[in-house]
Motif scaffolding. Structure first.
Motif, PDB file in Angstrom:
ATOM      1  N   ALA A  73       0.825  -1.212   0.000  1.00  0.00           N
ATOM      2  CA  ALA A  73       0.000   0.000   0.000  1.00  0.00           C
ATOM      3  C   ALA A  73       0.860   1.263   0.000  1.00  0.00           C
ATOM      4  CB  ALA A  73      -0.931   0.000   1.207  1.00  0.00           C
ATOM      5  N   ILE A  74       2.005   1.216   0.693  1.00  0.00           N
ATOM      6  CA  ILE A  74       2.862   2.400   0.750  1.00  0.00           C
ATOM      7  C   ILE A  74       3.974   2.361  -0.308  1.00  0.00           C
ATOM      8  CG2 ILE A  74       2.400   2.772   3.206  1.00  0.00           C
ATOM      9  CD1 ILE A  74       5.053   1.526   3.877  1.00  0.00           C
ATOM     10  N   LEU A  75       3.933   1.362  -1.188  1.00  0.00           N
ATOM     11  CA  LEU A  75       4.944   1.263  -2.245  1.00  0.00           C
ATOM     12  C   LEU A  75       4.994   2.519  -3.128  1.00  0.00           C
ATOM     13  CD1 LEU A  75       7.086  -0.282  -3.812  1.00  0.00           C
ATOM     14  CD2 LEU A  75       5.247  -1.488  -5.034  1.00  0.00           C
ATOM     15  N   PRO A  76       3.834   3.097  -3.529  1.00  0.00           N
ATOM     16  CA  PRO A  76       3.908   4.327  -4.334  1.00  0.00           C
ATOM     17  C   PRO A  76       4.681   5.451  -3.644  1.00  0.00           C
ATOM     18  CG  PRO A  76       1.695   3.403  -4.423  1.00  0.00           C
ATOM     19  CD  PRO A  76       2.438   2.629  -3.381  1.00  0.00           C
ATOM     20  N   LEU A  77       4.546   5.541  -2.318  1.00  0.00           N
ATOM     21  CA  LEU A  77       5.300   6.559  -1.572  1.00  0.00           C
ATOM     22  C   LEU A  77       6.793   6.267  -1.636  1.00  0.00           C
ATOM     23  CD1 LEU A  77       3.035   6.870   1.593  1.00  0.00           C
ATOM     24  CD2 LEU A  77       3.225   8.512  -0.279  1.00  0.00           C
ATOM     25  N   PHE A  78       7.141   4.990  -1.520  1.00  0.00           N
ATOM     26  CA  PHE A  78       8.542   4.573  -1.596  1.00  0.00           C
ATOM     27  C   PHE A  78       9.132   4.927  -2.963  1.00  0.00           C
ATOM     28  CE2 PHE A  78      11.809   1.444  -2.660  1.00  0.00           C
ATOM     29  CZ  PHE A  78      12.642   1.500  -1.552  1.00  0.00           C
ATOM     30  N   LEU A  79       8.373   4.650  -4.030  1.00  0.00           N
ATOM     31  CA  LEU A  79       8.846   4.938  -5.384  1.00  0.00           C
ATOM     32  C   LEU A  79       9.000   6.446  -5.604  1.00  0.00           C
ATOM     33  CD1 LEU A  79       6.708   2.356  -7.394  1.00  0.00           C
ATOM     34  CD2 LEU A  79       9.140   2.201  -6.801  1.00  0.00           C
ATOM     35  N   LYS A  80       8.076   7.216  -5.037  1.00  0.00           N
ATOM     36  CA  LYS A  80       8.151   8.679  -5.154  1.00  0.00           C
ATOM     37  C   LYS A  80       9.391   9.206  -4.442  1.00  0.00           C
ATOM     38  CE  LYS A  80       5.038  12.644  -4.943  1.00  0.00           C
ATOM     39  NZ  LYS A  80       4.882  12.719  -6.407  1.00  0.00           N
ATOM     40  N   GLN A  81       9.667   8.622  -3.284  1.00  0.00           N
ATOM     41  CA  GLN A  81      10.857   9.006  -2.530  1.00  0.00           C
ATOM     42  C   GLN A  81      12.122   8.696  -3.324  1.00  0.00           C
ATOM     43  OE1 GLN A  81      11.262   6.839   1.171  1.00  0.00           O
ATOM     44  NE2 GLN A  81      13.467   7.113   1.101  1.00  0.00           N
ATOM     45  N   GLN A  82      12.165   7.501  -3.940  1.00  0.00           N
ATOM     46  CA  GLN A  82      13.326   7.119  -4.743  1.00  0.00           C
ATOM     47  C   GLN A  82      13.516   8.045  -5.941  1.00  0.00           C
ATOM     48  OE1 GLN A  82      13.694   3.023  -5.984  1.00  0.00           O
ATOM     49  NE2 GLN A  82      15.126   2.753  -4.312  1.00  0.00           N
ATOM     50  N   LYS A  83      12.400   8.382  -6.598  1.00  0.00           N
ATOM     51  CA  LYS A  83      12.463   9.263  -7.758  1.00  0.00           C
ATOM     52  C   LYS A  83      13.024  10.623  -7.369  1.00  0.00           C
ATOM     53  CE  LYS A  83       9.537  11.174 -11.442  1.00  0.00           C
ATOM     54  NZ  LYS A  83       8.155  11.273 -11.967  1.00  0.00           N
ATOM     55  N   SER A  84      12.574  11.137  -6.220  1.00  0.00           N
ATOM     56  CA  SER A  84      13.070  12.418  -5.736  1.00  0.00           C
ATOM     57  C   SER A  84      14.560  12.347  -5.407  1.00  0.00           C
ATOM     58  CB  SER A  84      12.277  12.843  -4.500  1.00  0.00           C
ATOM     59  OG  SER A  84      12.792  14.035  -3.956  1.00  0.00           O
ATOM     60  N   SER A  85      14.985  11.244  -4.789  1.00  0.00           N
ATOM     61  CA  SER A  85      16.399  11.085  -4.422  1.00  0.00           C
ATOM     62  C   SER A  85      17.289  11.034  -5.660  1.00  0.00           C
ATOM     63  CB  SER A  85      16.584   9.806  -3.602  1.00  0.00           C
ATOM     64  OG  SER A  85      15.896   9.889  -2.380  1.00  0.00           O
ATOM     65  N   LYS A  86      16.831  10.329  -6.698  1.00  0.00           N
ATOM     66  CA  LYS A  86      17.616  10.238  -7.934  1.00  0.00           C
ATOM     67  C   LYS A  86      17.719  11.589  -8.614  1.00  0.00           C
ATOM     68  CE  LYS A  86      16.806   5.374  -8.977  1.00  0.00           C
ATOM     69  NZ  LYS A  86      16.194   4.402  -9.926  1.00  0.00           N
ATOM     70  N   ALA A  87      16.621  12.344  -8.600  1.00  0.00           N
ATOM     71  CA  ALA A  87      16.639  13.687  -9.197  1.00  0.00           C
ATOM     72  C   ALA A  87      17.621  14.586  -8.459  1.00  0.00           C
ATOM     73  CB  ALA A  87      15.235  14.279  -9.170  1.00  0.00           C
ATOM     74  N   MET A  88      17.660  14.471  -7.131  1.00  0.00           N
ATOM     75  CA  MET A  88      18.587  15.274  -6.337  1.00  0.00           C
ATOM     76  C   MET A  88      20.034  14.862  -6.611  1.00  0.00           C
ATOM     77  SD  MET A  88      17.078  17.597  -4.508  1.00  0.00           S
ATOM     78  CE  MET A  88      18.272  17.943  -3.219  1.00  0.00           C
ATOM     79  N   GLN A  89      20.274  13.576  -6.843  1.00  0.00           N
ATOM     80  CA  GLN A  89      21.621  13.103  -7.153  1.00  0.00           C
ATOM     81  C   GLN A  89      22.124  13.699  -8.467  1.00  0.00           C
ATOM     82  OE1 GLN A  89      22.036   8.794  -6.934  1.00  0.00           O
ATOM     83  NE2 GLN A  89      20.740   8.716  -5.122  1.00  0.00           N
TER      84      GLN A  89
END
Length: 258
Positions: A73-89
């Motif tokens: 259920a919280i997987l979409p939040l996890f993916l959003k967090q990862q996407k944000s982290s990659k963009a910041m990298q």
């Protein structure tokens, strides 16, 4: 980024300490009062009981099933967090240039740097707060599930495998397994981080598993089962996502060469 990692670390440790030591641990029922108990903890407790009925009264399997359901259920939040982290990298080299450009000791320079950083974020379509927001949303859900487990009376009166779910594991097997799986999860999740970020997370890789083991030894084995299941799910999830990202990068490289 360093401050964000420190904040996340403190939040996770605070969650575990609070869960281990505090808050109301009275049995949860439909008559429990308060927003937290009535709208967060009780619904999850009710779902655990319903899930147990699917498994002929096995609350161990019910905890495992509900852990997986919540993680999905919280997987979409996890993916959003990862996407944000990659963009910041990707943006990090430009941010480093800005830090080198201005004197950190001069307040005027720092104000200019902050202004240019904001402009850079806006130009790139990045909101730096989005990296933390998904974690802040996830934590109350996971914490409510924790209390649903320890406050559901039916769980304490049932056994699973060699364990009495309402008592600590007499052989310390499940706490040790939970600690090992947590360590493997954190090793896998930091594998693709930049070297500096991975170094900042290193202490967390050891503190978290050790805390899980020691807390698990003292608390009901149902909690160690929950932690072990959650970590195993996260290991599989992280591995699948990393493999997908590698395939996408390979496909992108091939397309570029052509």
């Amino acid at each position: 980024m360093k401050r964000r990692l420190q904040m996340i670390t403190l939040l996770v440790i605070a969650l575990i300490v609070l869960a281990a030591c505090g808050m109301d641990q009275a049995p949860i029922t439909s008559e429990s009062e308060g927003i937290w108990d009535h709208f967060f903890v009780f619904p999850l407790s009710w779902l655990i009981i319903q899930a147990a009925e699917l498994f002929n009264g096995s609350y161990g399997l019910a905890i495992m099933l509900m852990t997986v359901v919540i993680r999905l259920a919280i997987l979409p939040l996890f993916l959003k967090q990862q996407k944000s982290s990659k963009a910041m990298q990707k943006l990090r080299p430009e941010l480093d240039k800005l830090r080198e450009k201005y004197d950190p000791k001069k307040q005027e320079d720092q104000a200019k740097m902050q202004q240019e950083m904001i402009q850079l974020y806006q130009k790139s379509g990045i909101n730096p707060l989005m990296g933390c927001l998904p974690i802040l949303i996830q934590m109350p859900i996971l914490m409510a599930f924790y209390f649903a487990i320890i406050r559901t009376e039916e769980i304490a009166t049932h056994s699973f495998l060699w364990m009495d779910l309402g008592a600590p594991d007499p052989y310390y097997i499940m706490p040790a397994l939970a600690g090992v799986l947590m360590y493997l999860q954190m090793q896998l999740s930091t594998r693709q981080l930049p070297q500096e970020m991975a170094a900042q997370m290193k202490i967390m890789q050891y503190i978290m598993p050790v805390m899980i083991v020691f807390i698990g030894i003292a608390l009901p084995s149902a909690l160690s089962l929950y932690w072990a299941t959650g970590s195993l799910f996260m290991i599989i999830q992280t591995y699948v996502i990393q493999m997908r990202d590698k395939r996408n990068e390979a496909s992108s490289d091939v397309a570029t060469e052509q």
